[in-house]
Design a protein around this motif. Structure first.
Motif, PDB file in Angstrom:
ATOM      1  N   LEU A 114      -9.970 -11.979  18.466  1.00 11.43           N
ATOM      2  CA  LEU A 114      -9.629 -13.367  18.144  1.00 11.43           C
ATOM      3  C   LEU A 114     -10.339 -13.783  16.869  1.00 11.43           C
ATOM      4  N   VAL A 115      -9.588 -14.438  16.005  1.00 13.26           N
ATOM      5  CA  VAL A 115     -10.158 -14.998  14.775  1.00 13.26           C
ATOM      6  C   VAL A 115      -9.900 -16.497  14.864  1.00 13.26           C
ATOM      7  N   ILE A 116     -10.984 -17.283  14.924  1.00 16.05           N
ATOM      8  CA  ILE A 116     -10.809 -18.704  15.239  1.00 16.05           C
ATOM      9  C   ILE A 116     -11.508 -19.602  14.229  1.00 16.05           C
ATOM     10  N   ALA A 117     -10.735 -20.508  13.628  1.00 18.10           N
ATOM     11  CA  ALA A 117     -11.319 -21.598  12.837  1.00 18.10           C
ATOM     12  C   ALA A 117     -11.286 -22.822  13.752  1.00 18.10           C
ATOM     13  N   ALA A 118     -12.411 -23.133  14.343  1.00 13.88           N
ATOM     14  CA  ALA A 118     -12.458 -24.148  15.407  1.00 13.88           C
ATOM     15  C   ALA A 118     -12.237 -25.552  14.860  1.00 13.88           C
ATOM     16  N   ILE A 119     -11.536 -26.370  15.651  1.00 10.70           N
ATOM     17  CA  ILE A 119     -11.402 -27.788  15.280  1.00 10.70           C
ATOM     18  C   ILE A 119     -12.732 -28.480  15.522  1.00 10.70           C
ATOM     19  N   GLU A 120     -13.285 -28.231  16.692  1.00 13.62           N
ATOM     20  CA  GLU A 120     -14.587 -28.798  17.007  1.00 13.62           C
ATOM     21  C   GLU A 120     -15.501 -27.673  17.456  1.00 13.62           C
ATOM     22  N   ALA A 121     -16.680 -27.658  16.895  1.00 14.62           N
ATOM     23  CA  ALA A 121     -17.573 -26.514  17.060  1.00 14.62           C
ATOM     24  C   ALA A 121     -17.898 -26.173  18.511  1.00 14.62           C
ATOM     25  N   SER A 122     -17.978 -27.207  19.366  1.00 16.67           N
ATOM     26  CA  SER A 122     -18.476 -26.950  20.732  1.00 16.67           C
ATOM     27  C   SER A 122     -17.415 -27.120  21.806  1.00 16.67           C
ATOM     28  N   SER A 123     -16.155 -27.153  21.429  1.00 15.83           N
ATOM     29  CA  SER A 123     -15.137 -27.486  22.427  1.00 15.83           C
ATOM     30  C   SER A 123     -14.310 -26.306  22.928  1.00 15.83           C
ATOM     31  N   LEU A 124     -14.713 -25.111  22.593  1.00 21.82           N
ATOM     32  CA  LEU A 124     -13.894 -23.975  23.008  1.00 21.82           C
ATOM     33  C   LEU A 124     -14.544 -23.186  24.147  1.00 21.82           C
ATOM     34  N   GLY A 125     -15.517 -23.824  24.804  1.00 19.44           N
ATOM     35  CA  GLY A 125     -16.324 -23.146  25.828  1.00 19.44           C
ATOM     36  C   GLY A 125     -15.533 -22.325  26.830  1.00 19.44           C
ATOM     37  N   GLU A 126     -14.530 -22.971  27.443  1.00 15.71           N
ATOM     38  CA  GLU A 126     -13.783 -22.256  28.502  1.00 15.71           C
ATOM     39  C   GLU A 126     -13.076 -21.023  27.949  1.00 15.71           C
ATOM     40  N   ALA A 127     -12.448 -21.187  26.814  1.00 17.87           N
ATOM     41  CA  ALA A 127     -11.725 -20.056  26.210  1.00 17.87           C
ATOM     42  C   ALA A 127     -12.716 -18.964  25.808  1.00 17.87           C
ATOM     43  N   MET A 128     -13.887 -19.385  25.337  1.00 25.16           N
ATOM     44  CA  MET A 128     -14.887 -18.393  24.937  1.00 25.16           C
ATOM     45  C   MET A 128     -15.381 -17.604  26.152  1.00 25.16           C
ATOM     46  N   ASP A 129     -15.537 -18.307  27.268  1.00 22.44           N
ATOM     47  CA  ASP A 129     -15.949 -17.609  28.492  1.00 22.44           C
ATOM     48  C   ASP A 129     -14.893 -16.572  28.892  1.00 22.44           C
ATOM     49  N   MET A 130     -13.632 -16.987  28.774  1.00 25.80           N
ATOM     50  CA  MET A 130     -12.539 -16.053  29.114  1.00 25.80           C
ATOM     51  C   MET A 130     -12.579 -14.828  28.198  1.00 25.80           C
ATOM     52  N   ALA A 131     -12.811 -15.089  26.909  1.00 22.70           N
ATOM     53  CA  ALA A 131     -12.838 -13.973  25.946  1.00 22.70           C
ATOM     54  C   ALA A 131     -13.983 -13.025  26.292  1.00 22.70           C
ATOM     55  N   ALA A 132     -15.127 -13.611  26.633  1.00 20.89           N
ATOM     56  CA  ALA A 132     -16.292 -12.780  26.952  1.00 20.89           C
ATOM     57  C   ALA A 132     -15.995 -11.924  28.184  1.00 20.89           C
ATOM     58  N   GLU A 133     -15.394 -12.556  29.172  1.00 23.52           N
ATOM     59  CA  GLU A 133     -15.082 -11.833  30.404  1.00 23.52           C
ATOM     60  C   GLU A 133     -14.110 -10.679  30.156  1.00 23.52           C
ATOM     61  N   ALA A 134     -13.150 -10.923  29.271  1.00 26.42           N
ATOM     62  CA  ALA A 134     -12.153  -9.884  28.963  1.00 26.42           C
ATOM     63  C   ALA A 134     -12.673  -8.882  27.934  1.00 26.42           C
ATOM     64  N   GLY A 135     -13.898  -9.115  27.419  1.00 24.20           N
ATOM     65  CA  GLY A 135     -14.463  -8.186  26.430  1.00 24.20           C
ATOM     66  C   GLY A 135     -13.751  -8.250  25.089  1.00 24.20           C
ATOM     67  N   ILE A 136     -13.236  -9.426  24.761  1.00 26.84           N
ATOM     68  CA  ILE A 136     -12.502  -9.562  23.488  1.00 26.84           C
ATOM     69  C   ILE A 136     -13.441 -10.115  22.417  1.00 26.84           C
ATOM     70  N   PRO A 137     -13.645  -9.376  21.331  1.00 29.56           N
ATOM     71  CA  PRO A 137     -14.508  -9.869  20.272  1.00 29.56           C
ATOM     72  C   PRO A 137     -13.930 -11.115  19.600  1.00 29.56           C
ATOM     73  N   VAL A 138     -14.798 -12.026  19.246  1.00 30.10           N
ATOM     74  CA  VAL A 138     -14.379 -13.262  18.578  1.00 30.10           C
ATOM     75  C   VAL A 138     -15.057 -13.332  17.216  1.00 30.10           C
ATOM     76  N   ILE A 139     -14.244 -13.533  16.194  1.00 26.63           N
ATOM     77  CA  ILE A 139     -14.794 -13.791  14.858  1.00 26.63           C
ATOM     78  C   ILE A 139     -14.598 -15.278  14.575  1.00 26.63           C
ATOM     79  N   ALA A 140     -15.694 -15.985  14.330  1.00 32.05           N
ATOM     80  CA  ALA A 140     -15.577 -17.392  13.931  1.00 32.05           C
ATOM     81  C   ALA A 140     -15.202 -17.405  12.449  1.00 32.05           C
ATOM     82  N   TYR A 141     -14.087 -18.050  12.161  1.00 31.20           N
ATOM     83  CA  TYR A 141     -13.527 -18.044  10.803  1.00 31.20           C
ATOM     84  C   TYR A 141     -13.857 -19.362  10.115  1.00 31.20           C
ATOM     85  N   ASP A 142     -14.588 -19.289   9.061  1.00 29.28           N
ATOM     86  CA  ASP A 142     -14.965 -20.436   8.219  1.00 29.28           C
ATOM     87  C   ASP A 142     -15.907 -21.414   8.916  1.00 29.28           C
TER      88      ASP A 142
END
Ligand code: BGC
Length: 378
Positions: A114-142
């Motif tokens: 996942l490559v994500i340019a977040a709208i709000e820095a702290s509002s993606l918690g649930e999705a981030m937890d899902m990504a972590a659980e699935a072992g999907i790397p996340v690149i924060a973009y910009d």
């Protein structure tokens, strides 16, 4: 580029967990692309092509309303596709809930990175937890995603330097170090929910604070704290209405406004609109960032002094390279491992270099480099 062992180890572990994650997802992942467990010293192109087959990359962008994100998304999509990846590119109309569900959908539909340019820095918690659980790397973009240990890497421009360059441009243009007069200034910063905004603000303030302290710069509104000068959602209308109030409250007596320090182009545009409608004094220095077309046109017309040029092609290429390095388990290029702590620790980062464009160098930077055609700026 310096390659660091820590990143190599991290990324080997992530790549391994990624492919565990893939096994349980609905991805059409080709397991023949499974990366070597140890550091791979093959060149980047080879890394990318071997890992790309059957791999889907989710790219979440904040909004189509601002020109730069359209360019970022388009660059990412074309570069990723050229490297052989499938791409799921989504824009969220600056709506946090929309972005959250888009990212969740990307995870459920089998995106491998996942490559994500977040709208709000702290509002993606649930999705981030899902990504972590699935072992999907996340690149924060910009923009850095805060308060989540699911963020593997961060790629951006040097955000503090963006502000420094704006501050130094003002300092140099007005020769503040040798000034024997007072200059008035008003500050317009970015969205408080965007982690970058305070970096931009602080970089500029760290250059200009000494001139505020010794009285060379006077902020007539008295609004200097980040909280007072921030602009919700980076919106042009918000910057415009605040500046209209400031102009009518503090500059209606004929006082000139000498400096409008604006963190980016959308806020600069608001300030320029306010000036056009409510101000007849000598035109101030106006700073900006992104080199959006409207702002470059204003620069050519003398209504904006400079804009930070962040070549989105460079950032996209760097991120595509990162994706390939992560997937192939080779060392990920980073050049900063101290600046960006997202609340869970330092996120290894790659910072691209911002430069400024003004009426003297914009042709070389923006047209000769193929970023814009001459026609686009007419
Ligand atoms: C980006 C800027 C942009 C702003 C508003 C920031 O996070 O770094 O380039 O102008 O968001 O979209």
């Amino acid at each position: 580029m310096k390659k660091k062992l820590l990143s190599a180890l991290l990324c080997g572990a992530m790549a391994a967990s990624l492919f565990v994650g893939c096994g349980t997802s609905t991805a059409t992942t080709d397991t023949s692309a499974e990366p070597a467990a140890t550091e791979d010293t093959a060149d980047d192109a080879a890394d990318t092509s071997s890992a790309a087959t059957g791999t889907k990359v989710g790219v979440a962008m904040p909004t189509k309303d601002l020109q730069r994100w359209n360019q970022d998304g388009a660059n990412m999509q074309s570069e990723l596709e050229a490297a052989g990846y499938e791409v799921d590119l989504q824009y969220a109309s600056n709506d946090v809930q929309t972005q959250l569900s888009q990212v969740e959908n990307m995870i459920n539909s089998g995106c491998n990175v996942l490559v994500i340019a977040a709208i709000e820095a702290s509002s993606l918690g649930e999705a981030m937890d899902m990504a972590a659980e699935a072992g999907i790397p996340v690149i924060a973009y910009d923009r850095l995603i805060m308060d989540s240990d699911a963020v593997s890497y961060y790629a951006t421009f040097d955000n503090y330097k963006v502000g420094t360059v704006q501050g130094e441009y003002i300092e140099k243009t007005l020769d503040l170090a040798n000034a024997d007069k007072t200059f008035t200034m008003e500050i317009t910063a970015g969205d408080p929910g965007d982690n970058n905004a305070s970096f931009f603000y602080q970089g500029a303030i760290d250059v200009l604070q000494k001139y505020i302290d010794d009285g060379t710069i006077v902020v007539k509104s008295g609004q200097t704290d980040f909280a007072d000068v921030a602009t919700a959602a980076w919106a042009t209308e918000n910057a415009q209405s605040r500046m209209e109030n400031i102009l009518s409250s503090y500059y209606a007596d004929g006082t000139n406004l000498d400096i409008a320090l604006c963190s980016n182009d959308s806020t600069a545009l608001g300030v320029e609109n306010a000036l056009a409608a409510n101000y007849s004094g000598e035109y101030p220095i106006v700073t900006g960032q992104d080199c959006d077309i409207e702002n470059v046109k204003n620069m050519i017309a003398g209504k904006q002094s400079m804009s930070i040029f962040k070549d989105t092609r460079t950032l996209a290429s760097q991120v595509v390279k990162m994706v390939g390095q992560i997937l192939s388990g080779s060392t990920v290029d980073v050049n900063d491992e101290e600046t960006y702590d997202n609340g869970t620790g330092i996120i290894p980062s790659y910072l691209c270099d911002p430069v400024y464009a003004d009426k003297d160098n914009y042709k070389e930077l923006l047209i000769d480099s193929g970023y814009y055609t001459e026609d686009q700026l007419q």
